[in-house]
Design a protein around this motif. Structure first.
Motif, PDB file in Angstrom:
ATOM      1  N   ALA A   1       0.824  -1.206   0.000  1.00 41.89           N
ATOM      2  CA  ALA A   1       0.000   0.000   0.000  1.00 41.89           C
ATOM      3  C   ALA A   1       0.857   1.256   0.000  1.00 41.89           C
ATOM      4  CB  ALA A   1      -0.936  -0.005   1.205  1.00 41.89           C
ATOM      5  N   ALA A   2       1.965   1.251   0.755  1.00 33.96           N
ATOM      6  CA  ALA A   2       2.839   2.425   0.786  1.00 33.96           C
ATOM      7  C   ALA A   2       3.466   2.672  -0.584  1.00 33.96           C
ATOM      8  CB  ALA A   2       3.923   2.230   1.842  1.00 33.96           C
ATOM      9  N   ALA A   3       3.897   1.615  -1.254  1.00 39.38           N
ATOM     10  CA  ALA A   3       4.479   1.768  -2.588  1.00 39.38           C
ATOM     11  C   ALA A   3       3.435   2.267  -3.588  1.00 39.38           C
ATOM     12  CB  ALA A   3       5.077   0.446  -3.049  1.00 39.38           C
TER      13      ALA A   3
ATOM     14  N   ALA B   1      12.397   2.308  -0.593  1.00 39.36           N
ATOM     15  CA  ALA B   1      12.628   3.286   0.471  1.00 39.36           C
ATOM     16  C   ALA B   1      11.316   3.914   0.921  1.00 39.36           C
ATOM     17  CB  ALA B   1      13.599   4.365  -0.026  1.00 39.36           C
ATOM     18  N   GLU B   2      10.416   4.211  -0.011  1.00 36.72           N
ATOM     19  CA  GLU B   2       9.105   4.760   0.350  1.00 36.72           C
ATOM     20  C   GLU B   2       8.326   3.780   1.223  1.00 36.72           C
ATOM     21  OE1 GLU B   2       7.566   7.590  -0.167  1.00 36.72           O
ATOM     22  OE2 GLU B   2       8.977   8.613  -1.517  1.00 36.72           O
ATOM     23  N   ALA B   3       8.481   2.485   0.946  1.00 40.32           N
ATOM     24  CA  ALA B   3       7.760   1.468   1.709  1.00 40.32           C
ATOM     25  C   ALA B   3       8.492   1.067   2.983  1.00 40.32           C
ATOM     26  CB  ALA B   3       7.533   0.230   0.832  1.00 40.32           C
ATOM     27  N   GLY B   4       9.740   1.511   3.128  1.00 43.30           N
ATOM     28  CA  GLY B   4      10.488   1.217   4.338  1.00 43.30           C
ATOM     29  C   GLY B   4      10.984  -0.210   4.441  1.00 43.30           C
ATOM     30  N   VAL B   5      11.256  -0.839   3.281  1.00 48.53           N
ATOM     31  CA  VAL B   5      11.740  -2.221   3.273  1.00 48.53           C
ATOM     32  C   VAL B   5      12.874  -2.342   2.262  1.00 48.53           C
ATOM     33  CG1 VAL B   5       9.524  -3.226   3.986  1.00 48.53           C
ATOM     34  CG2 VAL B   5      10.028  -2.908   1.543  1.00 48.53           C
ATOM     35  N   SER B   6      13.481  -3.515   2.227  1.00 44.77           N
ATOM     36  CA  SER B   6      14.521  -3.763   1.229  1.00 44.77           C
ATOM     37  C   SER B   6      13.896  -3.972  -0.144  1.00 44.77           C
ATOM     38  CB  SER B   6      15.333  -4.999   1.604  1.00 44.77           C
ATOM     39  OG  SER B   6      14.527  -6.166   1.506  1.00 44.77           O
ATOM     40  N   ARG B   7      14.725  -3.822  -1.180  1.00 46.16           N
ATOM     41  CA  ARG B   7      14.214  -4.017  -2.540  1.00 46.16           C
ATOM     42  C   ARG B   7      13.696  -5.439  -2.757  1.00 46.16           C
ATOM     43  NH1 ARG B   7      17.912  -2.809  -7.769  1.00 46.16           N
ATOM     44  NH2 ARG B   7      18.867  -4.780  -7.133  1.00 46.16           N
TER      45      ARG B   7
ATOM     46  N   ARG C   1       6.679  -9.024  -2.128  1.00 49.07           N
ATOM     47  CA  ARG C   1       5.319  -8.776  -1.647  1.00 49.07           C
ATOM     48  C   ARG C   1       4.463  -8.065  -2.696  1.00 49.07           C
ATOM     49  NH1 ARG C   1       6.109  -7.106   4.668  1.00 49.07           N
ATOM     50  NH2 ARG C   1       3.869  -6.675   4.506  1.00 49.07           N
ATOM     51  N   PHE C   2       5.032  -7.088  -3.372  1.00 48.22           N
ATOM     52  CA  PHE C   2       4.289  -6.351  -4.392  1.00 48.22           C
ATOM     53  C   PHE C   2       3.869  -7.279  -5.528  1.00 48.22           C
ATOM     54  CE2 PHE C   2       3.446  -3.499  -7.841  1.00 48.22           C
ATOM     55  CZ  PHE C   2       3.086  -2.271  -7.288  1.00 48.22           C
TER      56      PHE C   2
END
Length: 310
Positions: free
Chosen positions: A205-207, A226-232, A238-239
């Motif tokens: 959702a953040a992405a 970075a926008e989602a606060g996770v690693s690539r 997940r995406f």
């Protein structure tokens, strides 16, 4: 813009239309399949709806129904089956009074009031959230459920009753609000839909919020992560699992879908459209557009303009 707003804006064409129907006695009418989405709101009384290929649904006062894919259906004062449906009167002349309606019974004890309408949709590049909606979304009037939808239904009923100054602007705006609230309500209740799950996942959702808020930004996998606060790798896993395509493939698809909507809905020159969706030049957009949609932006604009005029 958020994902739901963008998904609706990508397919909505023109303004919604509606009819207020007040009827009693015995009646049965048919609405043929439509290139858009149909809806009904029962303001008073009760009736039945039979969608093509589906089961009959009982509707009571305050219930809302959305047929997001324009499914043909029959509405009647009592339960309907296939044989009854075959004898149904066409809705349009019945609603506008060209065909006679049965008189209201004494005391109006079986009176039904409905708001019946439709949204015109361009399905050529529908967002998967819209494509995922079931053939019929029934949102019954239950205490404490979907207060925003209930408020919109109440406002619609009041606007139809009063016809106050400004109603020609208020009514289409309320109908647009009704569509948003019906989709929101479906998402809140859906247990199997992929997109309610994707929008409920904090990483995905953040992405999605980030890229939909600024599709022209120079997005990369690293920047979205970075926008989602996770690693690539976490974002990609997940995406892709929830949305059905990798993040950058979705970015490309959404930019081109947005470009198609701008070509359809605005007179902006191709250079402006390209800049608004993140392409460096009209040539770059044209090349990507042809690869995705099999036609040039100019040809697409001409065809959609002719279709909208019809």
């Amino acid at each position: 813009m958020d994902v739901v707003s963008d998904a609706i804006s990508a397919v909505r064409v023109g303004r919604p239309s509606s009819d207020r129907v007040r009827v009693g006695g015995s009646w049965c009418v048919r609405l043929d399949p439509y290139e858009g989405a149909g809806f009904h709101v029962v303001l008073k009384g009760c009736c039945w709806l039979l969608p093509d290929g589906g089961e009959p649904v009982a509707l009571g006062a305050g219930d809302a129904v959305l047929l997001p894919h324009g499914t043909g259906h029959v509405i009647a004062d009592s339960p309907v089956d296939a044989s009854t449906a075959a004898r149904a009167a066409p809705f349009a002349p019945w609603a506008d009074g060209t065909l006679p309606r049965p008189p209201l019974p004494s005391g109006h004890e079986r009176e039904v009031e409905m708001l019946c309408g439709k949204y015109r949709l361009d399905r050529s590049h529908a967002h998967p959230l819209v494509a995922e909606l079931p053939p019929l979304v029934h949102l019954p009037n239950r205490d404490g459920r979907h207060p925003e939808l209930r408020a919109a239904v109440g406002l619609l009923g009041g606007e139809l009753d009063e016809r106050r100054p400004g109603s020609s602007l208020a009514l289409p705006s309320l109908l647009d609000l009704l569509l948003v609230y019906m989709i929101r309500s479906w998402m809140a209740e859906s247990t199997a839909g992929a997109w309610p799950t994707a929008l409920g996942d904090p990483v995905t959702a953040a992405a999605l919020r980030a890229l939909h808020s600024d599709p022209a930004a120079p997005w990369t996998n690293d920047r979205l992560a970075a926008e989602a606060g996770v690693s690539r790798p976490t974002l990609a896993r997940r995406f892709t699992a929830l949305v059905g395509r990798p993040p950058m493939a979705y970015v490309t698809w959404w930019r081109l879908t947005r470009a198609a909507a701008l070509l359809r809905d605005t007179p902006d020159p191709l250079a402006t459209v390209a800049r608004r969706v993140g392409y460096s030049s009209p040539y770059a957009l044209s090349h990507a557009f042809r690869r995705e949609f099999g036609t040039t932006p100019g040809q697409y604009r001409a065809v959609r303009a002719a279709a909208t005029a019809d």
